[in-house]
Design an enzyme around this catalytic site. Structure first.
Site, PDB file in Angstrom:
ATOM      1  N   HIS A   1      -6.265   1.894  -3.516  1.00  0.00           N
ATOM      2  CA  HIS A   1      -5.282   1.395  -2.754  1.00  0.00           C
ATOM      3  C   HIS A   1      -4.784   0.050  -3.286  1.00  0.00           C
ATOM      4  O   HIS A   1      -5.379  -0.465  -3.993  1.00  0.00           O
ATOM      5  CB  HIS A   1      -5.651   1.437  -1.252  1.00  0.00           C
ATOM      6  CG  HIS A   1      -6.880   0.351  -1.280  1.00  0.00           C
ATOM      7  ND1 HIS A   1      -6.748  -0.567  -0.328  1.00  0.00           N
ATOM      8  CD2 HIS A   1      -8.015   0.201  -1.724  1.00  0.00           C
ATOM      9  CE1 HIS A   1      -8.015  -1.228  -0.265  1.00  0.00           C
ATOM     10  NE2 HIS A   1      -8.888  -0.578  -1.085  1.00  0.00           N
TER      11      HIS A   1
ATOM     12  N   CYS B   1       0.741  -1.150  -0.128  1.00  0.00           N
ATOM     13  CA  CYS B   1       0.051   0.072  -0.067  1.00  0.00           C
ATOM     14  C   CYS B   1       0.874   1.252   0.155  1.00  0.00           C
ATOM     15  O   CYS B   1       0.587   1.994  -0.906  1.00  0.00           O
ATOM     16  CB  CYS B   1      -1.046  -0.131   1.261  1.00  0.00           C
ATOM     17  SG  CYS B   1      -0.168  -0.073   2.857  1.00  0.00           S
TER      18      CYS B   1
ATOM     19  N   HIS C   1      -2.129   0.606   6.980  1.00  0.00           N
ATOM     20  CA  HIS C   1      -2.553   0.570   5.540  1.00  0.00           C
ATOM     21  C   HIS C   1      -2.724   2.016   5.256  1.00  0.00           C
ATOM     22  O   HIS C   1      -3.256   3.023   5.960  1.00  0.00           O
ATOM     23  CB  HIS C   1      -3.650  -0.173   5.370  1.00  0.00           C
ATOM     24  CG  HIS C   1      -4.283  -0.491   4.068  1.00  0.00           C
ATOM     25  ND1 HIS C   1      -3.281  -0.946   3.021  1.00  0.00           N
ATOM     26  CD2 HIS C   1      -5.255  -0.001   3.360  1.00  0.00           C
ATOM     27  CE1 HIS C   1      -4.105  -1.168   2.044  1.00  0.00           C
ATOM     28  NE2 HIS C   1      -5.283  -0.668   2.038  1.00  0.00           N
TER      29      HIS C   1
END
Length: 226
Positions: free
Chosen positions: A193, A127, A181
């Site tokens: 993402h 990510c 994240h």
């Protein structure tokens, strides 16, 4: 009576030169001089130095690629299910002409059995690596990890979210850090993402569902207009 002199400046971009002329009121040239440049700041300026529209356009391209990749994945799964069902029933599966054409178009979104966003992303994007890579293309330097990225820019509320804002989540408490994240807000309650190596780059809602429950904060590292 003093003469009134007028200074006129003419930019000659084709020859990378600037022509300065001094004239009187009647337009008669009193003095003229041509300055030659080794480098023209205007012509050599990077787009993101005067407009963040470039980053907005990049996000729009990423969104389109992610949506096409998701559609390709769903189509492949449907066809695989139909083939399995036909085999179980003892029938021969015949793929439609439309599906054959679509699968050929989808091919660039897949590599080695896994979809790779746009067919161009490096393998194994996580990510924060995706976010860092995307912004670095536009000369915005961010740290490598989601936790470090969450300390940059200024905090914004969900009500203030704008395209390009970074969203941070705690998806793995076992790691012992507040943020695990990160994604990029693209508007309309959605963010893009790198979800996982299996799913690749996807678009998810931030106002409901799994990620809404994991949201920690939002930060603005660049102010994208529009």
């Amino acid at each position: 009576m003093h003469k009134i002199l007028l200074l006129s400046i003419l930019m000659v971009s084709s020859s990378l030169a600037t022509l300065f002329t001094v004239t009187d009121r009647k337009g008669n040239i009193i003095e003229a001089k041509t300055l030659k440049h080794k480098e023209n700041d205007c012509l050599n300026q990077k787009e993101t130095e005067y407009s963040l529209q470039a980053i907005y356009d990049e996000l729009h391209r990423e969104e389109n690629l992610a949506r096409r990749a998701e559609a390709a994945r769903v189509r492949a799964e449907r066809i695989a299910h139909e083939m399995a069902a036909a085999k179980k029933a003892g029938k021969t599966y015949h793929m439609s002409a439309i599906d054959r054409k679509k699968l050929l178009e989808d091919a660039k979104f897949f590599k080695g059995g896994k979809y790779v966003w746009g067919g161009t992303s490096p393998k194994g994007f996580d990510c924060s690596g995706y976010v860092q890579y995307l912004y670095k293309k536009h000369h915005v330097n961010l740290p490598r990890t989601a936790w470090a990225q969450s300390k940059k820019g200024e905090a914004v509320s969900l009500q203030e979210l704008k395209k390009g804002d970074l969203l941070f989540f705690l998806t793995d408490k076992k790691r012992g850090i507040p943020v695990t994240h990160v994604g990029i807000y693209i508007g309309n309650g959605k963010f893009i993402h790198a979800a996982s190596r299996k799913k690749g780059i996807i678009i998810s809602p931030v106002d409901h569902g799994y990620y809404a429950k994991k949201l920690v904060s939002a930060r603005r590292v660049v102010d994208i207009q529009g």
